[in-house]
Motif scaffolding. Structure first.
Motif, mmCIF file in Angstrom:
data_model
loop_
_atom_site.group_PDB
_atom_site.id
_atom_site.type_symbol
_atom_site.label_atom_id
_atom_site.label_comp_id
_atom_site.label_asym_id
_atom_site.label_seq_id
_atom_site.Cartn_x
_atom_site.Cartn_y
_atom_site.Cartn_z
ATOM 1 N N GLY A 40 -14.088 57.868 -63.229
ATOM 2 C CA GLY A 40 -13.479 57.159 -64.342
ATOM 3 C C GLY A 40 -14.202 57.351 -65.657
ATOM 4 N N ASP A 41 -13.723 56.631 -66.697
ATOM 5 C CA ASP A 41 -14.302 56.755 -68.032
ATOM 6 C C ASP A 41 -14.482 55.404 -68.720
ATOM 7 O OD1 ASP A 41 -11.672 56.083 -68.492
ATOM 8 O OD2 ASP A 41 -11.188 57.848 -69.687
ATOM 9 N N HIS A 42 -14.470 54.316 -67.950
ATOM 10 C CA HIS A 42 -14.633 52.989 -68.535
ATOM 11 C C HIS A 42 -16.113 52.658 -68.719
ATOM 12 C CE1 HIS A 42 -10.432 51.273 -68.065
ATOM 13 N NE2 HIS A 42 -10.353 52.475 -67.506
ATOM 14 N N THR A 43 -16.410 51.861 -69.738
ATOM 15 C CA THR A 43 -17.806 51.479 -70.016
ATOM 16 C C THR A 43 -18.006 49.970 -70.040
ATOM 17 O OG1 THR A 43 -17.410 51.532 -72.410
ATOM 18 C CG2 THR A 43 -18.175 53.578 -71.367
ATOM 19 N N ASP A 44 -16.960 49.215 -69.741
ATOM 20 C CA ASP A 44 -17.058 47.757 -69.812
ATOM 21 C C ASP A 44 -17.965 47.209 -68.694
ATOM 22 O OD1 ASP A 44 -14.711 48.815 -68.354
ATOM 23 O OD2 ASP A 44 -14.291 46.755 -67.823
ATOM 24 N N PRO A 45 -18.526 46.007 -68.927
ATOM 25 C CA PRO A 45 -18.275 45.089 -70.045
ATOM 26 C C PRO A 45 -19.342 45.120 -71.128
ATOM 27 C CG PRO A 45 -19.403 43.892 -68.319
ATOM 28 C CD PRO A 45 -19.285 45.330 -67.842
ATOM 29 N N TYR A 46 -20.234 46.129 -71.121
ATOM 30 C CA TYR A 46 -21.424 46.060 -71.960
ATOM 31 C C TYR A 46 -21.137 46.131 -73.457
ATOM 32 C CZ TYR A 46 -23.882 46.512 -67.564
ATOM 33 O OH TYR A 46 -24.348 46.302 -66.296
ATOM 34 N N GLY A 47 -20.123 46.882 -73.868
ATOM 35 C CA GLY A 47 -19.814 46.940 -75.292
ATOM 36 C C GLY A 47 -19.399 45.592 -75.837
ATOM 37 N N TYR A 48 -18.552 44.893 -75.090
ATOM 38 C CA TYR A 48 -18.124 43.559 -75.538
ATOM 39 C C TYR A 48 -19.281 42.568 -75.473
ATOM 40 C CZ TYR A 48 -15.985 38.964 -75.547
ATOM 41 O OH TYR A 48 -15.689 37.646 -75.832
ATOM 42 N N LEU A 49 -20.073 42.579 -74.417
ATOM 43 C CA LEU A 49 -21.196 41.646 -74.309
ATOM 44 C C LEU A 49 -22.191 41.844 -75.453
ATOM 45 C CD1 LEU A 49 -21.941 41.736 -70.456
ATOM 46 C CD2 LEU A 49 -20.633 40.030 -71.740
ATOM 47 N N ALA A 50 -22.362 43.092 -75.890
ATOM 48 C CA ALA A 50 -23.303 43.378 -76.972
ATOM 49 C C ALA A 50 -22.884 42.718 -78.279
ATOM 50 C CB ALA A 50 -23.439 44.885 -77.158
ATOM 51 N N ARG A 51 -21.603 42.434 -78.442
ATOM 52 C CA ARG A 51 -21.117 41.738 -79.641
ATOM 53 C C ARG A 51 -21.861 40.423 -79.846
ATOM 54 N NH1 ARG A 51 -14.752 40.398 -79.904
ATOM 55 N NH2 ARG A 51 -14.683 42.682 -79.978
ATOM 56 N N PHE A 52 -22.290 39.809 -78.745
ATOM 57 C CA PHE A 52 -22.977 38.514 -78.822
ATOM 58 C C PHE A 52 -24.423 38.618 -78.338
ATOM 59 C CE2 PHE A 52 -18.468 37.631 -78.545
ATOM 60 C CZ PHE A 52 -18.295 36.714 -79.567
ATOM 61 N N GLY A 53 -24.965 39.833 -78.337
ATOM 62 C CA GLY A 53 -26.378 40.025 -78.043
ATOM 63 C C GLY A 53 -26.751 40.009 -76.578
ATOM 64 N N VAL A 54 -25.780 40.103 -75.686
ATOM 65 C CA VAL A 54 -26.080 40.097 -74.252
ATOM 66 C C VAL A 54 -26.318 41.533 -73.786
ATOM 67 C CG1 VAL A 54 -25.209 39.579 -71.939
ATOM 68 C CG2 VAL A 54 -24.767 37.999 -73.832
ATOM 69 N N THR A 55 -27.489 41.794 -73.264
ATOM 70 C CA THR A 55 -27.846 43.117 -72.762
ATOM 71 C C THR A 55 -27.625 43.188 -71.253
ATOM 72 O OG1 THR A 55 -30.127 42.453 -72.328
ATOM 73 C CG2 THR A 55 -29.624 43.317 -74.535
ATOM 74 N N LYS A 56 -27.700 44.393 -70.735
ATOM 75 C CA LYS A 56 -27.612 44.566 -69.290
ATOM 76 C C LYS A 56 -28.737 43.814 -68.586
ATOM 77 C CE LYS A 56 -27.980 48.110 -65.703
ATOM 78 N NZ LYS A 56 -28.103 49.571 -65.418
ATOM 79 N N GLU A 57 -29.920 43.827 -69.180
ATOM 80 C CA GLU A 57 -31.074 43.158 -68.578
ATOM 81 C C GLU A 57 -30.857 41.639 -68.517
ATOM 82 O OE1 GLU A 57 -31.882 47.089 -69.559
ATOM 83 O OE2 GLU A 57 -31.232 45.512 -70.957
ATOM 84 N N LYS A 58 -30.285 41.075 -69.581
ATOM 85 C CA LYS A 58 -30.004 39.638 -69.570
ATOM 86 C C LYS A 58 -28.948 39.295 -68.527
ATOM 87 C CE LYS A 58 -28.146 35.811 -72.309
ATOM 88 N NZ LYS A 58 -28.894 34.826 -71.499
ATOM 89 N N LEU A 59 -27.886 40.103 -68.457
ATOM 90 C CA LEU A 59 -26.835 39.854 -67.475
ATOM 91 C C LEU A 59 -27.410 39.896 -66.067
ATOM 92 C CD1 LEU A 59 -23.868 39.446 -66.684
ATOM 93 C CD2 LEU A 59 -23.562 41.935 -66.872
ATOM 94 N N ALA A 60 -28.263 40.872 -65.792
ATOM 95 C CA ALA A 60 -28.871 40.987 -64.463
ATOM 96 C C ALA A 60 -29.703 39.757 -64.130
ATOM 97 C CB ALA A 60 -29.726 42.254 -64.390
ATOM 98 N N ALA A 61 -30.495 39.296 -65.103
ATOM 99 C CA ALA A 61 -31.330 38.115 -64.877
ATOM 100 C C ALA A 61 -30.481 36.862 -64.675
ATOM 101 C CB ALA A 61 -32.280 37.924 -66.059
ATOM 102 N N ASP A 62 -29.416 36.717 -65.446
ATOM 103 C CA ASP A 62 -28.559 35.536 -65.331
ATOM 104 C C ASP A 62 -27.815 35.511 -64.004
ATOM 105 O OD1 ASP A 62 -29.364 34.693 -67.832
ATOM 106 O OD2 ASP A 62 -27.631 35.565 -68.880
ATOM 107 N N LEU A 63 -27.424 36.683 -63.500
ATOM 108 C CA LEU A 63 -26.754 36.734 -62.202
ATOM 109 C C LEU A 63 -27.698 36.304 -61.080
ATOM 110 C CD1 LEU A 63 -24.785 40.069 -62.646
ATOM 111 C CD2 LEU A 63 -23.762 37.807 -62.328
ATOM 112 N N LYS A 64 -28.976 36.502 -61.252
ATOM 113 C CA LYS A 64 -29.953 36.084 -60.248
ATOM 114 C C LYS A 64 -30.065 34.563 -60.175
ATOM 115 C CE LYS A 64 -31.984 40.034 -58.855
ATOM 116 N NZ LYS A 64 -32.071 40.459 -57.422
ATOM 117 N N THR A 65 -29.994 33.903 -61.339
ATOM 118 C CA THR A 65 -30.304 32.475 -61.398
ATOM 119 C C THR A 65 -29.093 31.584 -61.610
ATOM 120 O OG1 THR A 65 -30.695 32.566 -63.799
ATOM 121 C CG2 THR A 65 -32.580 33.001 -62.357
#
Length: 307
Positions: free
Chosen positions: A173-198
């Motif tokens: 495929g060629d999709h890149t979501d959801p990181y582009g939209y999350l970045a609009r509000f300063g959410v990085t992949k690292e933050k998402l990973a940490a939040d999914l843990k807790t």
């Protein structure tokens, strides 16, 4: 088929064990099933419990409008997911969790019991509530299906929570979501990973309501937990109840034999069971048990399949 009444403790334990669990979080979301696909809609195959897939809708549109569109056009677009989150922390259910949905290509679809879309907004307060529910919903259902709380780790054979970008990089495929939209509000992949843990506290912020479209299609309502009209045929995969009224305690009229087909015209949630209403040989209305009911008026273990 376990449909006998048990003692109160056993019933409570079954309900508690079947619910998604939010560990250490203040979980407040509820699931709206208004636009859920019916028995004859969507994919009937069970998914392997390997991935939970995270998407965003890709356009500046509300969760409500996406739910209505997905319900209406799933067969034409050949795409739908189990959940859409947005509009200030609301959750709309489209496909049945535990079953194949069409959001990320055949391999991932077959291995993802849950896929989740995140609707767009430019309002920070709305996003904060959406994001907390998005994280907690993904986390809760990953726990329910035994999917590791890891984000985008490993290759196509590695279980875990995956972004659509990970699918592109590791499967197709060629999709890149959801990181582009999350970045609009300063959410990085690292933050998402940490939040999914807790998990996250969802809070109680008030957000502006989304204006619904004019004359949306709504399923009919009655005194039952949920009901809608639908014509179809059910084939039993085990010997099944047929009753005069859709309750466990009412008298048994007859059994539906394994492999026997019955034609139904209504679906009813009542007394912890999803019933299919049919017209008997004598012209009277009967009810056959199709599946256990789940929290949020969904489908649990099924006793047959519909066409």
């Amino acid at each position: 088929m376990k449909k006998l009444n048990k003692n109160i403790f056993a019933v409570l334990m079954m309900v508690i064990m079947s619910m998604p669990v939010g560990l250490g979080t203040a979980k407040a979301y509820t699931i709206d099933t208004t636009y859920q696909l019916t028995l004859s809609e969507g994919d009937s195959r069970r998914a392997a419990n390997k991935f939970v897939v995270l998407h965003d809708v890709g356009t500046e549109s509300s969760a409500l409008n996406n739910a209505i569109y997905m319900k209406r056009a799933w067969s034409q677009t050949e795409s739908y997911t189990q959940f859409i989150v947005g509009d200030g922390g609301k959750v709309y259910k489209i496909g049945e969790d535990g079953y194949v949905s069409w959001g990320a290509g055949s391999y991932v679809n077959a291995n993802a019991p849950v896929q989740i879309e995140l609707a767009h907004t430019y309002d920070k307060a709305t996003f904060d509530k959406d994001y907390a529910v998005y994280v907690n919903l993904a986390r809760d259902y990953a726990i329910k299906y035994g999917v590791p709380l890891t984000l985008d780790e490993g290759n196509m054979y590695t279980s875990g929570i995956k972004s659509h970008l990970w699918v592109t990089n590791n499967v197709w495929g060629d999709h890149t979501d959801p990181y582009g939209y999350l970045a609009r509000f300063g959410v990085t992949k690292e933050k998402l990973a940490a939040d999914l843990k807790t998990g996250l506290n969802e809070g109680s912020a008030t957000v502006p309501p989304v204006t619904p479209p004019v004359n949306p299609v709504q399923p009919p309502t009655t005194g039952f937990a949920r009901t809608y009209n639908e014509n179809g045929t059910m084939y039993a995969t085990e010997r099944n109840w047929v009753k005069d009224t859709p309750t466990k305690a009412t008298r048994l009229v007859e059994y539906q034999s394994t492999g026997q087909a019955i034609k139904y015209h209504k679906v009813v949630w009542s007394d912890g069971i999803v019933w299919l209403q049919l017209t008997g040989w004598d012209g009277k209305q009967r009810y056959v048990a199709y599946s256990d009911a789940t929290q949020g008026n969904g489908f649990g273990r099924k006793y047959g399949y519909c066409q």
